[in-house]
Design an enzyme around this catalytic site. Structure first.
Site, PDB file in Angstrom:
ATOM      1  N   HIS A 157     -22.687 -17.342 -12.649  1.00 48.70           N
ATOM      2  CA  HIS A 157     -21.686 -16.660 -13.488  1.00 48.70           C
ATOM      3  C   HIS A 157     -21.299 -15.321 -12.855  1.00 48.70           C
ATOM      4  O   HIS A 157     -21.198 -14.298 -13.530  1.00 48.70           O
ATOM      5  CB  HIS A 157     -22.222 -16.458 -14.912  1.00 48.70           C
ATOM      6  CG  HIS A 157     -22.253 -17.731 -15.708  1.00 48.70           C
ATOM      7  ND1 HIS A 157     -21.115 -18.344 -16.158  1.00 48.70           N
ATOM      8  CD2 HIS A 157     -23.285 -18.518 -16.116  1.00 48.70           C
ATOM      9  CE1 HIS A 157     -21.446 -19.454 -16.839  1.00 48.70           C
ATOM     10  NE2 HIS A 157     -22.758 -19.583 -16.821  1.00 48.70           N
ATOM     11  N   ASP A 196     -19.455 -11.862 -16.620  1.00 51.45           N
ATOM     12  CA  ASP A 196     -19.425 -13.308 -16.361  1.00 51.45           C
ATOM     13  C   ASP A 196     -18.407 -13.559 -15.251  1.00 51.45           C
ATOM     14  O   ASP A 196     -17.849 -12.605 -14.695  1.00 51.45           O
ATOM     15  CB  ASP A 196     -19.105 -14.083 -17.647  1.00 51.45           C
ATOM     16  CG  ASP A 196     -19.837 -15.423 -17.687  1.00 51.45           C
ATOM     17  OD1 ASP A 196     -19.618 -16.228 -16.762  1.00 51.45           O
ATOM     18  OD2 ASP A 196     -20.628 -15.655 -18.620  1.00 51.45           O
ATOM     19  N   GLU A 256     -27.168 -21.476 -15.899  1.00 50.42           N
ATOM     20  CA  GLU A 256     -26.145 -22.293 -15.244  1.00 50.42           C
ATOM     21  C   GLU A 256     -25.806 -21.825 -13.833  1.00 50.42           C
ATOM     22  O   GLU A 256     -24.642 -21.810 -13.445  1.00 50.42           O
ATOM     23  CB  GLU A 256     -24.869 -22.318 -16.108  1.00 50.42           C
ATOM     24  CG  GLU A 256     -25.099 -22.924 -17.481  1.00 50.42           C
ATOM     25  CD  GLU A 256     -23.870 -22.852 -18.381  1.00 50.42           C
ATOM     26  OE1 GLU A 256     -23.669 -23.775 -19.166  1.00 50.42           O
ATOM     27  OE2 GLU A 256     -23.106 -21.872 -18.316  1.00 50.42           O
TER      28      GLU A 256
HETATM   29  C1  ACM Z   1     -25.154 -20.646 -22.033  1.00 49.50           C
HETATM   30  O1  ACM Z   1     -24.625 -21.190 -23.002  1.00 49.50           O
HETATM   31  N1  ACM Z   1     -24.699 -20.853 -20.809  1.00 49.50           N
HETATM   32  C2  ACM Z   1     -26.297 -19.781 -22.186  1.00 49.50           C
END
Ligand code: ACM
Length: 542
Positions: free
Chosen positions: A241, A170, A309
């Site tokens: 991410h 991440d 995201e």
């Molecule tokens: C997430 O909670 N961004 C998958």
């Protein structure tokens, strides 16, 4: 017992384990018999030899194709125990159930004196509702030492959970050794500090943080999980991410747009940021190599590709990205993400694997073989199943175990809406609006443990248990479930967790040392969260 078996008949009599008792049976069920031998030997001190004659005074594993997939028949009679299953996973679940028929002390890892190891005569016929009974563990936001990962897997397996979705990368850290790209762990596994708490303006804590698993560590984790019939599904998150990967290899990031002053670097804040991978061919090649090494470590059919995201503002603003899109005939930035996902999907499919990504991968058109983790409410599950994609239900408002457990002011670093054990238990993973045929695409359910504010195994225990017990029962039992009965069985089950040393949350709330008055949270209400999710998912619902 927990999760509750489908059918339990009790009889008169009992089988008592002795030093002479044998343990063995069908060689296909070695994982189950080895695990059970380890558990029983530690606490009872009995050697339980693998005798050939398993008719009397023995625990025998027997293969029978008539038993449903993942299920078992457990038969305890005066002269012995039979665990019959059609597959290894069912045999393992039968072994877990057997331990739950014994006193909780059977789970102790050292010799226990003065107990008669009596198993009441019982016939249990049982099978799981879902084949994917999972839990996601984020080891990117906070690195979890390997020994704690193993313990987490062991406790999860004792709840008949069978998938560990391992979130390995991440913005805040890259945790998997990749030989072709050593800077991923030399640089990407370390950050200079972390935000202290969840507030928007949370101060930095001034403490470096990091860690990673070597390939040998990961092979050990995979083998340890396999010995408990748990599949480890690794996740490498892209194209968002991605601050840690871009910190290690800056040429992978979109850089012909304004950058933050601290870029490139492994991110020290929580939340979502603007950094995103460049979509040039070099990035695709890089990730193909990464996934080749990941597949070499993890035998799982499913391989996580992330996809959640990803803020696409830099793609829209970047001249080089815009000309790439023109060259490739790609009209929108959503389609550009879909293009990237399809590249990874094709690569994984060619290797006989399946891509597994968050529900954002539905935006811009989803590659045919991919499986979806539906997290933003249940919208993704509906959209995925209707378009013929397999889906794992993990709606945030029911299974995000980083969300606070109550409105109590002492809940540690509270984020999200309150999520109680009862609310987890009430989850129906198959959305009501799906037809029966569409519903077959819902292959399972999982809880997600994000660790921005969970920095140790002790805090994982607090946030995960007993809510993960409720999730395990949701995954195992059919639609008909009764919370009152679960609560009664949970009381008994907590004695097992005590013996295992799990520091679960008390029903009354956090113990003083489980509170975090030093760190501010950012709680929301259910209504606020639902409104945000509705806004985020308007594209896939349209
Ligand atoms: C997430 O909670 N961004 C998958």
């Amino acid at each position: 017992m927990l999760p509750l078996p489908a059918s339990i008949q009790t009889h008169d009599g009992a089988f008592t384990l002795r030093s002479t008792t044998g343990l063995g049976g069908d060689r296909r069920f070695t994982a189950a018999s080895r695990w059970l031998r380890g558990v029983l030997q530690a606490s009872t001190g009995f050697d339980l030899d693998a005798r050939i004659d398993l008719r009397t005074d023995s625990i025998a594993f027997i293969q029978d194709d008539a038993v449903p997939a993942g299920g078992y028949r457990l038969s305890v009679e005066d002269d012995g125990v039979r665990i019959t299953a059609s597959d290894a996973s069912g045999a393992f679940s039968g072994a877990v159930t057997l331990t739950q028929l014994l006193p909780a002390a059977v789970n102790r890892q050292g010799l226990v004196d003065g107990i008669e190891w009596r198993i009441p005569a019982t016939t249990i016929d049982d099978a799981p509702r879902f084949g994917w009974r999972g839990v996601m563990l984020d080891v990117a936001r906070h690195f979890l030492p390997k020994a704690d990962v193993l313990r987490f897997i062991d406790v999860a397996a004792r709840h008949k959970l069978n998938v560990l979705h391992f979130h390995l990368t991440d913005d805040q850290g890259w945790r998997v050794q990749i030989d072709a790209y050593p800077r991923l762990t030399e640089v990407g596994a370390w950050r200079s500090e972390s935000a202290h708490g969840a507030a928007r303006q949370a101060p930095g804590d001034g403490r470096p943080h990091g860690g990673f698993y070597t390939k040998d560590d990961l092979r050990e984790i995979v083998a340890y999980a396999a010995a408990r019939c748990v599949t480890v599904v690794p996740e490498i998150n892209a194209p968002g991410h991605a601050r840690a990967v871009i910190a290690a290899y800056p040429e992978l990031g979109v850089s012909d747009v304004p950058q933050e002053p601290d870029e490139p670097s492994v991110w020290t804040r929580w939340g979502i940021n603007e950094a995103i991978l460049d979509m040039g061919q070099h990035t695709v090649d890089f990730f193909r190599t990464v996934f080749d090494e990941v597949m070499e470590i993890f035998p799982s059919e499913y391989i996580g590709i992330g996809g959640d995201e990803a803020k696409k503002g830099r793609w829209a603003a970047s001249p080089s990205t815009q000309s790439l899109m023109v060259e490739r005939g790609i009209g929108t930035v959503e389609e550009l993400q879909a293009w990237f996902v399809s590249q990874l999907d094709a690569h994984l499919s060619a290797a006989g694997r399946r891509a597994f990504g968050w529900d954002e991968i539905l935006e811009g058109g989803l590659a045919s073989g991919a499986t979806v983790a539906s997290w933003r409410g249940e919208f993704g599950a509906v959209a995925a199943a209707r378009s013929g994609h397999d889906v794992v239900a993990c709606p945030d408002d029911r299974v995000y175990l980083d969300y606070r457990e109550s409105e109590l002011p002492g809940e540690p670093i509270p984020v999200g809406p309150p999520l109680t054990v009862a609310e987890v238990y009430a989850l129906e993973p198959v959305p009501a609006e799906l037809t029966e045929a569409e519903a077959t695409h819902v292959i399972g359910v999982q809880a997600n443990i994000w660790t921005e504010h969970i920095d140790s195994a002790r805090v994982i225990d607090y946030m995960a248990y007993p809510r993960l017990c409720a999730l395990a029962e949701v995954a195992w039992v059919g639609r008909e479930r009764h919370f009152a009965g679960f609560e009664t069985r949970l009381e008994e089950h907590l004695a097992r967790l005590d013996v295992l040393g799990v520091e679960y949350r008390r029903a009354t709330g956090p113990l003083p040392w489980q509170e975090r008055p030093d760190a501010e949270g950012r709680p929301s209400t259910r209504e606020q969260r639902a409104a945000l999710v509705a806004e985020l998912t308007k594209d896939i619902r349209a």
